[in-house]
Design a protein around this motif. Structure first.
Motif, short mmCIF file in Angstrom:
data_model
loop_
_atom_site.label_atom_id
_atom_site.label_comp_id
_atom_site.label_asym_id
_atom_site.label_seq_id
_atom_site.Cartn_x
_atom_site.Cartn_y
_atom_site.Cartn_z
N PRO A 194 0.81 -1.22 0.00
CA PRO A 194 0.00 0.00 0.00
C PRO A 194 0.84 1.28 0.00
CG PRO A 194 -0.57 -1.42 1.87
CD PRO A 194 0.62 -2.01 1.21
N PHE A 195 0.21 2.36 -0.47
CA PHE A 195 0.83 3.68 -0.45
C PHE A 195 -0.27 4.73 -0.27
CE2 PHE A 195 -0.03 2.49 -4.80
CZ PHE A 195 -0.56 3.62 -5.40
N GLY B 38 -6.28 8.19 1.77
CA GLY B 38 -6.03 6.93 2.44
C GLY B 38 -5.02 6.08 1.71
N GLU B 39 -4.90 4.85 2.18
CA GLU B 39 -3.98 3.88 1.61
C GLU B 39 -4.65 3.16 0.44
OE1 GLU B 39 -0.70 2.77 2.96
OE2 GLU B 39 -0.85 4.79 3.77
N VAL B 40 -3.89 2.96 -0.61
CA VAL B 40 -4.33 2.18 -1.77
C VAL B 40 -3.22 1.21 -2.16
CG1 VAL B 40 -5.86 4.00 -2.64
CG2 VAL B 40 -3.51 3.86 -3.46
N GLN B 41 -3.59 0.20 -2.90
CA GLN B 41 -2.58 -0.72 -3.44
C GLN B 41 -2.26 -0.40 -4.89
OE1 GLN B 41 -4.46 -4.54 -2.68
NE2 GLN B 41 -3.04 -4.89 -1.00
N GLN B 42 -3.22 0.24 -5.56
CA GLN B 42 -3.04 0.55 -6.98
C GLN B 42 -4.01 1.65 -7.35
OE1 GLN B 42 -3.61 -2.87 -9.53
NE2 GLN B 42 -3.48 -1.67 -11.40
N ILE B 43 -3.61 2.46 -8.34
CA ILE B 43 -4.48 3.48 -8.91
C ILE B 43 -4.51 3.25 -10.42
CG2 ILE B 43 -4.78 5.95 -9.39
CD1 ILE B 43 -3.30 6.49 -6.75
N SER B 44 -5.69 3.33 -10.99
CA SER B 44 -5.85 3.23 -12.43
C SER B 44 -6.68 4.42 -12.87
CB SER B 44 -6.55 1.92 -12.79
OG SER B 44 -6.74 1.84 -14.18
N THR B 45 -6.18 5.16 -13.87
CA THR B 45 -6.87 6.37 -14.31
C THR B 45 -6.57 6.62 -15.78
OG1 THR B 45 -7.27 8.69 -13.74
CG2 THR B 45 -5.00 7.94 -13.61
N ARG B 46 -7.16 7.67 -16.30
CA ARG B 46 -6.97 8.04 -17.71
C ARG B 46 -6.29 9.39 -17.78
NH1 ARG B 46 -7.04 6.03 -22.53
NH2 ARG B 46 -7.44 7.51 -24.16
N THR B 47 -5.18 9.45 -18.53
CA THR B 47 -4.49 10.71 -18.77
C THR B 47 -4.59 11.06 -20.25
OG1 THR B 47 -2.33 9.79 -19.34
CG2 THR B 47 -2.81 10.07 -16.97
N VAL B 48 -4.12 12.24 -20.60
CA VAL B 48 -4.16 12.63 -22.00
C VAL B 48 -3.25 11.74 -22.85
CG1 VAL B 48 -4.80 15.02 -21.55
CG2 VAL B 48 -2.38 14.41 -21.67
N SER B 49 -2.32 11.03 -22.21
CA SER B 49 -1.42 10.11 -22.91
C SER B 49 -1.95 8.69 -22.96
CB SER B 49 -0.05 10.10 -22.24
OG SER B 49 0.52 11.38 -22.28
N GLY B 50 -3.05 8.42 -22.26
CA GLY B 50 -3.63 7.08 -22.24
C GLY B 50 -3.86 6.60 -20.83
N GLU B 51 -4.17 5.30 -20.71
CA GLU B 51 -4.43 4.69 -19.40
C GLU B 51 -3.13 4.67 -18.59
OE1 GLU B 51 -7.38 3.56 -18.10
OE2 GLU B 51 -8.36 4.31 -19.91
N LEU B 52 -3.29 4.87 -17.28
CA LEU B 52 -2.13 4.87 -16.38
C LEU B 52 -2.44 4.04 -15.16
CD1 LEU B 52 0.65 6.08 -15.47
CD2 LEU B 52 -0.66 7.91 -14.40
N GLY B 53 -1.53 3.15 -14.82
CA GLY B 53 -1.62 2.38 -13.59
C GLY B 53 -0.46 2.77 -12.70
N LEU C 6 1.55 1.87 -9.04
CA LEU C 6 1.81 1.03 -7.89
C LEU C 6 2.83 1.75 -7.01
CD1 LEU C 6 2.28 -2.41 -9.71
CD2 LEU C 6 0.26 -1.64 -8.45
N ARG C 7 3.03 1.23 -5.80
CA ARG C 7 4.03 1.80 -4.90
C ARG C 7 5.40 1.83 -5.61
NH1 ARG C 7 4.37 2.90 0.38
NH2 ARG C 7 6.40 2.80 1.37
N LYS C 8 6.16 2.87 -5.36
CA LYS C 8 7.50 3.06 -5.92
C LYS C 8 7.47 3.34 -7.42
CE LYS C 8 9.75 0.45 -2.31
NZ LYS C 8 10.64 -0.63 -1.94
N HIS C 9 6.34 3.82 -7.93
CA HIS C 9 6.25 4.25 -9.33
C HIS C 9 7.21 5.42 -9.52
CE1 HIS C 9 4.57 5.92 -13.03
NE2 HIS C 9 3.83 4.84 -13.16
N GLN C 10 7.75 5.55 -10.69
CA GLN C 10 8.61 6.69 -10.99
C GLN C 10 7.83 7.99 -10.82
OE1 GLN C 10 11.84 7.11 -11.82
NE2 GLN C 10 12.19 4.93 -11.51
N PRO C 11 8.47 9.04 -10.31
CA PRO C 11 7.78 10.33 -10.19
C PRO C 11 7.27 10.79 -11.55
CG PRO C 11 9.84 10.37 -8.98
CD PRO C 11 9.83 9.09 -9.78
N LEU C 12 6.11 11.41 -11.54
CA LEU C 12 5.56 11.97 -12.78
C LEU C 12 4.51 13.01 -12.46
CD1 LEU C 12 2.47 10.98 -13.78
CD2 LEU C 12 3.62 8.82 -13.99
#
Length: 142
Positions: free
Chosen positions: A5-6, A20-35, A37-43
């Motif tokens: 979790p993060f 709150g805490e989540v294990q994963q986020i899934s969303t839509r950006t102008v560049s496409g779908e984005l998932g 997880l913890r320790k994802h590269q900064p963006l």
């Protein structure tokens, strides 16, 4: 599969939508779908209208929201901040209202003179309205 979790925060002009805490986020950006997880590269990314899914650490529960646009920031420390124009539960999605908003957006775009700021804003509004109607197609299939 359980992920580590993060911390995630979803904020709108109306206030806090989620924190709150989540294990994963899934969303839509102008560049496409984005998932995420913890320790994802900064963006830093711009969100499009679509579904936002927050996977909670409680037995696979998923908090599903409709987002109408905004920004996502993934920090180096693992936290995620979503600044959304608006977000509400998918259960509150109203297909008839989305189609009415799409019609109004089309009328505003037709009335705007090309090359003006009014036209640029009307075009952005039309794209958002189109995306929300398209989201309805996806939600109906589930």
């Amino acid at each position: 599969m359980a992920y580590e979790p993060f911390k995630a925060d979803v904020l709108s002009p109306g206030g806090q939508v989620f924190s709150g805490e989540v294990q994963q986020i899934s969303t839509r950006t102008v560049s496409g779908e984005l998932g995420v997880l913890r320790k994802h590269q900064p963006l830093l990314g711009r969100l499009e209208a679509g579904e936002l899914r927050l996977y909670l650490p409680n037995d696979g529960e998923v908090k599903r929201l409709v987002q109408t646009g905004g920004y996502i920031q993934v920090a180096g420390d693992g936290g995620v901040l979503l600044l959304v124009d608006e977000a509400y539960p998918v259960e509150d999605y109203d297909r008839a209202q989305a189609e009415a908003d799409q019609q109004k957006a089309a009328e505003r775009l037709d009335a705007a003179e090309e090359g003006t700021e009014q036209h640029r804003l009307a075009l952005a509004g039309k794209k958002r309205a189109d995306a929300l109607v398209k989201l309805g197609d996806k939600l109906e299939k589930r």
